[in-house]
Design a protein around this motif. Sequence first.
Motif, PDB file in Angstrom:
ATOM      1  N   ASN A  80      -8.120  -8.774   5.606  1.00  0.00           N
ATOM      2  CA  ASN A  80      -6.656  -8.806   5.482  1.00  0.00           C
ATOM      3  C   ASN A  80      -5.993  -9.732   6.504  1.00  0.00           C
TER       4      ASN A  80
ATOM      5  N   SER B 296      -1.920  -6.886   0.077  1.00  0.00           N
ATOM      6  CA  SER B 296      -3.269  -7.420  -0.163  1.00  0.00           C
ATOM      7  C   SER B 296      -4.344  -6.362   0.016  1.00  0.00           C
TER       8      SER B 296
ATOM      9  N   PRO C 294      -0.105  -5.923   9.684  1.00  0.00           N
ATOM     10  CA  PRO C 294      -0.400  -5.116   8.505  1.00  0.00           C
ATOM     11  C   PRO C 294      -0.023  -3.649   8.667  1.00  0.00           C
TER      12      PRO C 294
ATOM     13  N   GLY D 189     -10.149  -3.301   5.145  1.00  0.00           N
ATOM     14  CA  GLY D 189      -9.268  -2.653   4.173  1.00  0.00           C
ATOM     15  C   GLY D 189      -9.704  -1.264   3.759  1.00  0.00           C
TER      16      GLY D 189
ATOM     17  N   GLY E 233      -8.561  -5.970   1.419  1.00  0.00           N
ATOM     18  CA  GLY E 233      -9.707  -6.586   2.090  1.00  0.00           C
ATOM     19  C   GLY E 233     -10.921  -6.497   1.165  1.00  0.00           C
TER      20      GLY E 233
ATOM     21  N   ALA F   4      -4.021 -10.409  -3.836  1.00  0.00           N
ATOM     22  CA  ALA F   4      -2.777 -10.341  -3.051  1.00  0.00           C
ATOM     23  C   ALA F   4      -1.560 -10.558  -3.942  1.00  0.00           C
TER      24      ALA F   4
END
Length: 570
Positions: free
Chosen positions: A136, A155, A178, A346, A157, A197
């Motif tokens: 990310n 988004s 994030p 993520g 990962g 994303a």
Amino acid sequence: MGKIMRVNMSELKAHIEEIPKEYQGLGGRGLTSAIISREVLPLTDPVSPENKLIFSAGILAATTVPNNSRSSVGAKSPLTNTIKEANSGGAAAQKLAKLGLQAVVVEGRAKELTSLKIDRNGVTFISATSYKELGNYGVIDRLRKEFGNNIAIISIGPAGEWGLKIASVMVTTPDFYPRVAARGGLGAVMGSKNLKAVVIDDTNSDKVEIKDRAKFREESTALSKGILSHPLIGVFKELGTACLVMMMNAYGCLSTKNFSIGQFQGAEKISGEHMVELMKKRPNGQHVHRCMDGCIINCSNIFTDKKGEIIVSGLEYETIGLVGSNCMIDDIDIVAQINRVCNDVGVDTMDVGGAIAVAMEAGLLSWGDGKTALNLVKEIAKRNDRGLMIGNGCKFTGEKLGVKRIPHVKGQCLAAYDPRSLKGTGVTYATSTMGADHTCGNAIPNPANPAYNPSAPTGQGPVSQFLQAYFAAIDSLGMCLFASLPLLDIPELQKNLIACVSAKFGTPLDENYLTNLGFSVLKTERKFNEAVGFKKEDDRLPRFFLEEKLLPSGNVFDVPVEEIDSIYNF
Ligand code: SF4
């Protein structure tokens, strides 16, 4: 009322439609859950093209109502198999609302990894094959370079691309840190659509429509003043959510040693107080930070290392409680590093903390061994057997290692509050439509309400039921949970909030608006889960909470089953 954008990933087509009658007046969780319940068949495989992934702005997003632009992400969950909504701070909801969009509904599956750019001209589909398995942080850097700073990014990962059950969805703050819609594996749903994303650019967008602006301004100003007058808000402003470490430790319900103890000897070293001291000393550290424009509390932080390199923003109570005390790790720097690794690959830090603790219980690593825990979490990105185990969460890891005490409900790890001392929260864990989810109705001790005893065995059902309805409404408005707490103690503020919604829509609303909205959201979600096959017998905590005494209080979870089963009698 905004519109709905429908994106068909299979055909790489999109269109915008007026909100159908059945979804009018909804936003955030209320809207994501309504769409799932009407448009996704209950037995749908969560990672199939037939599941739908919905991003929704709350009803009051991008207005002057404070702390009110959380982004809701909804789908059928691969982790719990229930309906799911996870929400996050960040800038996405404000930008969607300014573009006139109440929700973006993503359907189907693209042939290859793809990103979306949404702006006032509509949608552009962009190949994201060069972003394959990029973390990310890398995604944010590259998309900012490409599209500039007037964007928000949603988004996933690599964990989302690989379909790991605790994969999260990341949403950027206005300053591009994030924040995470972490729970329930919604990142795996995004990955199953081959959607890497979503870039949202609100350049040249309009203000959101408000029918009676003068009234709206008056009521939202009164609401802001009232929220700031509550003593709890001062504590969140100074110490962030990590203020809860010492509070919960004192109350004997801080999750410790895989939910076997309610107090942690190393609590001070991972406390909000300690973190604030560190951040005041360290270069670039910030002990106050806001995750969205319009926040008046600023409970977030920017955690840096000794040299001033930014590790993570923000480091929150739930991560500290599950990765820290629950694993007996008393090194705040290690907790922050584990948080960063989770954000990049993520995955949900809470379920990761639960997974490490059951791995410690199984003897895979020692209690309190932060360095080995950090290396184990890094293995998620290597996609080896141990990494895939941790990356599929607490339940998966516990079952794989033959652990008997796995702290989960419907597959989702509990939050960092032990339900034997916070029994109303225990009822919420057991009965929430989302698996063990504290944000659905956390009944913590409240100095403003000394009559409530969180560890009494009876009377917890009604408390949990009320809170579950209240927070379902709050999640639908898009309001940050912390800003909504004063409204529970100062009912006048609920009237201000309802008056804001009324002024926005230009329709009178009665004083029961929040309760009615909340109960109707719960009803929709419960109906979906029942159609999936969930029954009352699934609304139970793991047996060890009923049988094992929590140390040092000796409490067990002894709320009568009839009280638990009465939650959906409305
Ligand atoms: S109080 Fe904290 S979580 Fe809520 S909007 Fe502000 S920074 Fe974000």
